[in-house]
Design a protein around this motif. Structure first.
Motif, PDB file in Angstrom:
ATOM      1  N   LEU A 198       0.853  -1.198   0.000  1.00  0.00           N
ATOM      2  CA  LEU A 198       0.000   0.000   0.000  1.00  0.00           C
ATOM      3  C   LEU A 198       0.886   1.244   0.000  1.00  0.00           C
ATOM      4  CD1 LEU A 198      -2.937  -0.861   2.435  1.00  0.00           C
ATOM      5  CD2 LEU A 198      -2.856  -0.985  -0.060  1.00  0.00           C
ATOM      6  N   THR A 199       0.467   2.246  -0.761  1.00  0.00           N
ATOM      7  CA  THR A 199       1.283   3.461  -0.869  1.00  0.00           C
ATOM      8  C   THR A 199       0.712   4.547   0.042  1.00  0.00           C
ATOM      9  OG1 THR A 199      -0.030   4.112  -2.774  1.00  0.00           O
ATOM     10  CG2 THR A 199       2.067   3.030  -3.213  1.00  0.00           C
ATOM     11  N   GLN A 200       1.603   5.319   0.594  1.00  0.00           N
ATOM     12  CA  GLN A 200       1.179   6.373   1.520  1.00  0.00           C
ATOM     13  C   GLN A 200       2.177   7.516   1.458  1.00  0.00           C
ATOM     14  OE1 GLN A 200       1.275   4.488   5.407  1.00  0.00           O
ATOM     15  NE2 GLN A 200       3.451   4.062   5.302  1.00  0.00           N
ATOM     16  N   GLU A 201       1.763   8.672   1.965  1.00  0.00           N
ATOM     17  CA  GLU A 201       2.732   9.755   2.122  1.00  0.00           C
ATOM     18  C   GLU A 201       3.053   9.833   3.602  1.00  0.00           C
ATOM     19  OE1 GLU A 201       1.167  13.028   3.206  1.00  0.00           O
ATOM     20  OE2 GLU A 201      -0.700  11.947   3.432  1.00  0.00           O
ATOM     21  N   ILE A 202       4.127  10.548   3.934  1.00  0.00           N
ATOM     22  CA  ILE A 202       4.519  10.636   5.334  1.00  0.00           C
ATOM     23  C   ILE A 202       3.841  11.829   6.006  1.00  0.00           C
ATOM     24  CG2 ILE A 202       6.504  11.147   6.847  1.00  0.00           C
ATOM     25  CD1 ILE A 202       6.213   8.184   6.039  1.00  0.00           C
ATOM     26  N   GLY A 203       3.588  12.865   5.248  1.00  0.00           N
ATOM     27  CA  GLY A 203       2.879  13.989   5.867  1.00  0.00           C
ATOM     28  C   GLY A 203       2.844  15.215   4.999  1.00  0.00           C
ATOM     29  N   SER A 204       3.912  15.972   5.066  1.00  0.00           N
ATOM     30  CA  SER A 204       3.817  17.327   4.528  1.00  0.00           C
ATOM     31  C   SER A 204       4.149  17.441   3.040  1.00  0.00           C
ATOM     32  CB  SER A 204       4.774  18.225   5.305  1.00  0.00           C
ATOM     33  OG  SER A 204       6.084  17.737   5.188  1.00  0.00           O
ATOM     34  N   LEU A 205       3.526  18.442   2.451  1.00  0.00           N
ATOM     35  CA  LEU A 205       3.957  19.007   1.163  1.00  0.00           C
ATOM     36  C   LEU A 205       4.393  20.430   1.488  1.00  0.00           C
ATOM     37  CD1 LEU A 205       1.054  18.084  -1.294  1.00  0.00           C
ATOM     38  CD2 LEU A 205       3.390  17.222  -1.383  1.00  0.00           C
ATOM     39  N   SER A 206       5.158  21.053   0.606  1.00  0.00           N
ATOM     40  CA  SER A 206       5.512  22.452   0.874  1.00  0.00           C
ATOM     41  C   SER A 206       4.221  23.272   0.926  1.00  0.00           C
ATOM     42  CB  SER A 206       6.439  22.993  -0.205  1.00  0.00           C
ATOM     43  OG  SER A 206       5.783  22.997  -1.447  1.00  0.00           O
ATOM     44  N   ARG A 207       4.241  24.350   1.690  1.00  0.00           N
ATOM     45  CA  ARG A 207       3.018  25.173   1.772  1.00  0.00           C
ATOM     46  C   ARG A 207       2.714  25.722   0.386  1.00  0.00           C
ATOM     47  NH1 ARG A 207       1.363  28.902   6.542  1.00  0.00           N
ATOM     48  NH2 ARG A 207      -0.196  27.442   7.277  1.00  0.00           N
ATOM     49  N   HIS A 208       1.485  25.607  -0.003  1.00  0.00           N
ATOM     50  CA  HIS A 208       1.104  25.979  -1.364  1.00  0.00           C
ATOM     51  C   HIS A 208       1.316  27.486  -1.601  1.00  0.00           C
ATOM     52  CE1 HIS A 208      -1.329  26.524  -4.945  1.00  0.00           C
ATOM     53  NE2 HIS A 208      -1.085  25.241  -5.163  1.00  0.00           N
ATOM     54  N   PRO A 209       1.696  27.865  -2.824  1.00  0.00           N
ATOM     55  CA  PRO A 209       1.904  29.299  -3.112  1.00  0.00           C
ATOM     56  C   PRO A 209       0.685  30.168  -2.784  1.00  0.00           C
ATOM     57  CG  PRO A 209       2.676  27.952  -4.939  1.00  0.00           C
ATOM     58  CD  PRO A 209       2.045  27.018  -3.968  1.00  0.00           C
ATOM     59  N   MET A 210      -0.508  29.593  -2.658  1.00  0.00           N
ATOM     60  CA  MET A 210      -1.685  30.437  -2.344  1.00  0.00           C
ATOM     61  C   MET A 210      -1.601  31.063  -0.950  1.00  0.00           C
ATOM     62  SD  MET A 210      -4.876  27.826  -1.721  1.00  0.00           S
ATOM     63  CE  MET A 210      -4.620  26.719  -3.090  1.00  0.00           C
ATOM     64  N   ILE A 260      -5.087  17.072  -1.154  1.00  0.00           N
ATOM     65  CA  ILE A 260      -5.879  15.827  -1.205  1.00  0.00           C
ATOM     66  C   ILE A 260      -6.017  15.376  -2.659  1.00  0.00           C
ATOM     67  CG2 ILE A 260      -8.226  14.883  -0.850  1.00  0.00           C
ATOM     68  CD1 ILE A 260      -8.393  16.821   1.626  1.00  0.00           C
ATOM     69  N   LYS A 261      -6.361  16.325  -3.515  1.00  0.00           N
ATOM     70  CA  LYS A 261      -6.537  15.985  -4.940  1.00  0.00           C
ATOM     71  C   LYS A 261      -5.234  15.478  -5.551  1.00  0.00           C
ATOM     72  CE  LYS A 261     -10.869  16.813  -5.674  1.00  0.00           C
ATOM     73  NZ  LYS A 261     -11.751  15.667  -5.940  1.00  0.00           N
ATOM     74  N   LEU A 262      -4.140  16.156  -5.205  1.00  0.00           N
ATOM     75  CA  LEU A 262      -2.852  15.713  -5.754  1.00  0.00           C
ATOM     76  C   LEU A 262      -2.570  14.264  -5.363  1.00  0.00           C
ATOM     77  CD1 LEU A 262       0.384  17.552  -6.281  1.00  0.00           C
ATOM     78  CD2 LEU A 262       0.527  15.529  -4.879  1.00  0.00           C
ATOM     79  N   PHE A 263      -2.761  13.951  -4.080  1.00  0.00           N
ATOM     80  CA  PHE A 263      -2.495  12.584  -3.609  1.00  0.00           C
ATOM     81  C   PHE A 263      -3.453  11.584  -4.265  1.00  0.00           C
ATOM     82  CE2 PHE A 263      -0.903  14.630   0.571  1.00  0.00           C
ATOM     83  CZ  PHE A 263       0.387  14.690   0.099  1.00  0.00           C
ATOM     84  N   GLU A 264      -4.716  11.994  -4.391  1.00  0.00           N
ATOM     85  CA  GLU A 264      -5.708  11.085  -5.021  1.00  0.00           C
ATOM     86  C   GLU A 264      -5.352  10.843  -6.489  1.00  0.00           C
ATOM     87  OE1 GLU A 264      -9.848  11.953  -2.525  1.00  0.00           O
ATOM     88  OE2 GLU A 264      -9.498  12.990  -4.421  1.00  0.00           O
ATOM     89  N   ASN A 265      -5.042  11.931  -7.181  1.00  0.00           N
ATOM     90  CA  ASN A 265      -4.738  11.803  -8.615  1.00  0.00           C
ATOM     91  C   ASN A 265      -3.504  10.944  -8.868  1.00  0.00           C
ATOM     92  OD1 ASN A 265      -6.867  13.495  -8.964  1.00  0.00           O
ATOM     93  ND2 ASN A 265      -5.676  15.301  -9.531  1.00  0.00           N
ATOM     94  N   VAL A 266      -2.534  11.105  -7.988  1.00  0.00           N
ATOM     95  CA  VAL A 266      -1.305  10.317  -8.138  1.00  0.00           C
ATOM     96  C   VAL A 266      -1.599   8.836  -7.897  1.00  0.00           C
ATOM     97  CG1 VAL A 266       0.842   9.841  -6.882  1.00  0.00           C
ATOM     98  CG2 VAL A 266       0.382  12.135  -7.689  1.00  0.00           C
ATOM     99  N   GLY A 267      -2.591   8.581  -7.047  1.00  0.00           N
ATOM    100  CA  GLY A 267      -3.007   7.193  -6.816  1.00  0.00           C
ATOM    101  C   GLY A 267      -2.536   6.590  -5.509  1.00  0.00           C
ATOM    102  N   LEU A 268      -2.234   7.450  -4.524  1.00  0.00           N
ATOM    103  CA  LEU A 268      -1.827   6.910  -3.215  1.00  0.00           C
ATOM    104  C   LEU A 268      -3.013   6.211  -2.563  1.00  0.00           C
ATOM    105  CD1 LEU A 268       0.272   9.829  -1.624  1.00  0.00           C
ATOM    106  CD2 LEU A 268       1.108   7.803  -2.817  1.00  0.00           C
ATOM    107  N   ASP A 269      -2.708   5.198  -1.746  1.00  0.00           N
ATOM    108  CA  ASP A 269      -3.781   4.468  -1.065  1.00  0.00           C
ATOM    109  C   ASP A 269      -4.184   5.146   0.246  1.00  0.00           C
ATOM    110  OD1 ASP A 269      -3.873   2.188  -2.880  1.00  0.00           O
ATOM    111  OD2 ASP A 269      -1.842   1.787  -2.148  1.00  0.00           O
TER     112      ASP A 269
END
Lengths: 378, 318
Positions: free
Chosen positions: A6-18, A71-80
């Motif tokens: 199963l694929t997962q992320e550990i936590g953070s992404l850089s703070r979005h430019p917005m 959330i969308k980025l992780f979903e689109n990439v296909g993480l579980d």
């Protein structure tokens, strides 16, 4: 069919430019364009928010939009298994301290070169002001059907990264042994944080439906003498809570020092560790090519049913690990552990220091590698 | 009277940090950056003089970490960031990928010695060669003694460009406090110290051991060609260390001002500790008190307050 790799992320992404102040029209356009390609809805509202003051005026709304983007980025990439890229959190130490009584910031301390971090000092018993990840969790839960893993900075790391004035003053002179007094003071702080802050936070998450909690403990192996304190704090943080607990540790000199002690934490189901930072970029399944994964052999000796969160991409470089390299890292581990069900696939650590483009490219290759391997292993 | 001095990296003030960031962004030029360095060094020097310290140094404000200047030697490059012992500070690992050779003076450009007005007290700090080797990655030398020989020769040549009229030369050793070092290594270190003696004939040479928990090394320190041995007494079991250092013939500098705690030590507590230690020490001549390790682990304001504490420590009557 049984799930594995199963694929997962550990936590953070850089703070979005917005989050940036004074965005130009061009920058706003780019943000909206990115939202569109990610499939984020209601971008008209985001446009209005960004044009009328942005984060400075609409703090929570921008945090929510940034979380949606993640959330969308992780979903689109296909993480579980996903979360929100920790978008509402500035970083993992300063953020929680704002919700804990008993701390004050005393100044900045150097981490390396000319980089500094604000360091807190304990001035009274730490108490939780309010659970600080619940709102984030409820937001993610509402916006995704994926499995959710909530990362939270652990008690030992909060203790280790703070000046422990209150407890050191309390213990000084008790044994006529400065070292022992400091150690006892550290233990008391870590345990109080575990009981009064982390456990309370985790309880509130689990009571509201959270099933997987990741306790981040980058400091866990910094001081070998204090491993028992770390273990005790982890036991206290998770005591009496029915959830799946993951512990993330990274950049350790030697993960072996965690064993056998870590097995005492009966609630702990998975260790998510960094490996690729210390690995080579050569393809291959031999020990030399996969030198960064040498700990896996020891891991097998120590534990048979503990899951491993395998760091297969380095978060400190823009180098995009090719699918073949990631596959070799996973296969090398699989060949040793011989149990695909206990292997989870993730980056070494949070992707906070990478751009979203680089983070996406790394995660995409990670997911592709797993897909290819799954066909092969089946 | 108790004597005192500081060693190691001292934290940078907010204005110096800002200036360095602005310099990186090319918003200010080198001259403007140097002006800030000079102002900040002067402040720290003045504080040490006002605190009546026996040696005064520049705080090593230009050093990113204790090993960074070494990375400029021919044969050495900068490697990845690695955790500095049991701290949350990270240093760049020197990668030794060729023969180490002296090419041009390096270290002198990292010091601001001209700003220390009181030449009777001027001192400099440098990490000891054994620590450099332990904390580096060697991919060139096959023979360890050749590596140490080339490195020490290079450092000695480099130190020739520093005024020989300094009062004290402080060697900082984090490795002797934490690693088992064999007699051969100590022999090479002593050879280096002998050469330092020749170069700095009138200076006091101190060796300051950070993070002391290596009890085995303590009896061997008597053999080193130094004047003062500084020992971190805040990092590990103080009683066990005292039990070993009490028989040393060297003058001792007690690392009692803790660089890892943000509160300012109670002077009565320090006084009690000094008296307790003096009671057991064989060599009671000229006892010094020092910071336990780099004060850079503390915020700037706290570190400045710790220096102020020394003015009180200096009044303690042993």
């Amino acid at each position: 069919m049984t799930e594995f790799f199963l694929t997962q992320e550990i936590g953070s992404l850089s703070r979005h430019p917005m989050f940036k102040e004074n965005l130009t029209i061009e920058e706003i356009k780019e943000i909206l364009q990115q939202g569109k390609s990610l499939g984020v809805e209601n971008l008209e509202e985001l446009e209005k928010l960004l044009l009328n003051g942005g984060y400075k005026t609409y703090k929570e709304k921008i945090e929510n939009f940034a979380s949606l983007y993640a959330i969308k980025l992780f979903e689109n990439v296909g993480l579980d298994i996903i979360f929100n890229g920790e978008q509402p959190r500035k970083e993992m130490y300063h953020y929680p301290l704002q919700f804990i009584e008993g701390f004050r910031f005393v100044g900045e301390v150097r981490v390396f070169d000319n980089q500094y971090f604000p360091k807190g000092e304990v001035i009274s018993e730490p108490k939780l002001k309010m659970p600080y990840h619940l709102k984030e969790y409820l937001f993610v839960k509402y916006h995704t059907k994926k499995k959710i893993k909530v990362p939270i900075t652990g008690a030992y790391t909060l203790a280790d990264w703070s000046f422990n004035t209150y407890y050191q003053q309390k213990w000084i002179g008790k044994y006529n042994d400065y070292y022992k007094e400091k150690l006892e003071a550290k233990r008391e702080l870590a345990i109080e944080l575990a009981k009064n802050v982390i456990r309370e936070n985790v309880k509130s998450l689990v009571d509201n439906g959270a099933e997987i909690i990741q306790i981040d403990e980058p400091a866990a192996t910094t001081v070998p003498d204090e491993i028992p304190i770390f273990i005790e704090s982890l036991i206290e943080s998770t005591k009496g809570i029915n959830a799946k607990f993951v512990c993330h540790i990274c950049y350790s000199k030697d993960y072996s020092m965690l064993f056998p002690y870590i097995l005492e934490v009966k609630n702990l189901k998975q260790l998510a560790l960094e490996f690729s930072n210390r690995d080579t970029r050569e393809l291959g399944l031999n020990d030399k090519s996969r030198k960064g994964f040498s700990f896996i052999k020891k891991f097998k000796e120590y534990s048979s049913d503990l899951e491993i969160g395998l760091g297969v991409v380095d978060v400190h470089t823009d180098f995009i690990e090719p699918v073949e390299l990631i596959k070799d890292r996973i296969l090398y581990t699989f060949n040793i552990l011989k149990n695909e069900k206990i292997i989870y696939i993730n980056p070494d650590c949070g992707l906070r220091t990478r751009s979203w483009e680089v983070a996406k490219a790394k995660l995409t290759n990670m997911v592709s590698a797993v897909k290819e391997l799954k066909r092969f292993i089946k | 009277m108790i004597k005192a001095y500081l060693t190691g990296l001292f934290p940078r003030s907010k204005s110096l940090r800002k200036a360095l960031r602005e310099f990186e962004k090319k918003n200010i030029d080198y001259k403007e950056l140097m002006k800030v360095y000079q102002e900040e060094t002067r402040k720290l020097v003045e504080l040490q003089i006002n605190s009546n310290l026996d040696f005064v140094y520049d705080g090593m404000l230009a050093w990113q970490d204790l090993l960074r200047p070494i990375c400029n030697y021919k044969g050495i490059t900068q490697g990845p960031l690695i955790r500095w012992f049991e701290t949350n500070f990270f240093y760049r690992v020197p990668i030794i990928n060729d023969k180490i050779e002296f090419e041009r003076p390096i270290i002198r450009d990292y010091y601001f010695l001209n700003l220390i007005n009181d030449s009777h007290k001027t001192s400099v700090c440098i990490i000891d060669p054994l620590s450099i080797v332990y904390l580096s990655e060697n991919i060139y030398y096959k023979k360890y003694d050749e590596l140490l020989f080339d490195l020490t020769s290079c450092i000695l040549k480099d130190l020739n460009y520093i005024s020989e009229n300094i009062s004290a030369l402080h060697l900082i050793s984090p490795v002797l406090g934490t690693q088992n070092v064999n007699k051969d290594e100590l022999h090479i270190l002593n050879h280096f110290l002998d050469n330092l003696r020749k170069r700095f004939a009138t200076s006091i040479i101190t060796l300051n051991i950070y993070y002391m928990r290596n009890l085995e090394i303590i009896p061997l320190l008597n053999e080193l060609n130094i004047d003062i041995i500084g020992i971190d007494l805040c990092y590990w079991d103080r009683e066990k260390i005292l039990n070993k250092i009490k028989d040393l013939n060297l003058k001792i500098a007690l690392g009692l001002v803790d660089s890892f705690v943000s509160y300012i030590e109670n002077i009565e507590y320090i006084k009690k500790q000094i008296h307790r230690i003096l009671h057991v020490l064989k060599n009671k001549d000229e006892v010094y008190v020092i910071n336990s390790s780099d004060l850079d682990r503390l915020p700037y304001d706290v570190a400045m307050d710790k220096v102020n504490l020394f003015s009180k420590i200096k009044t303690i009557n042993p």
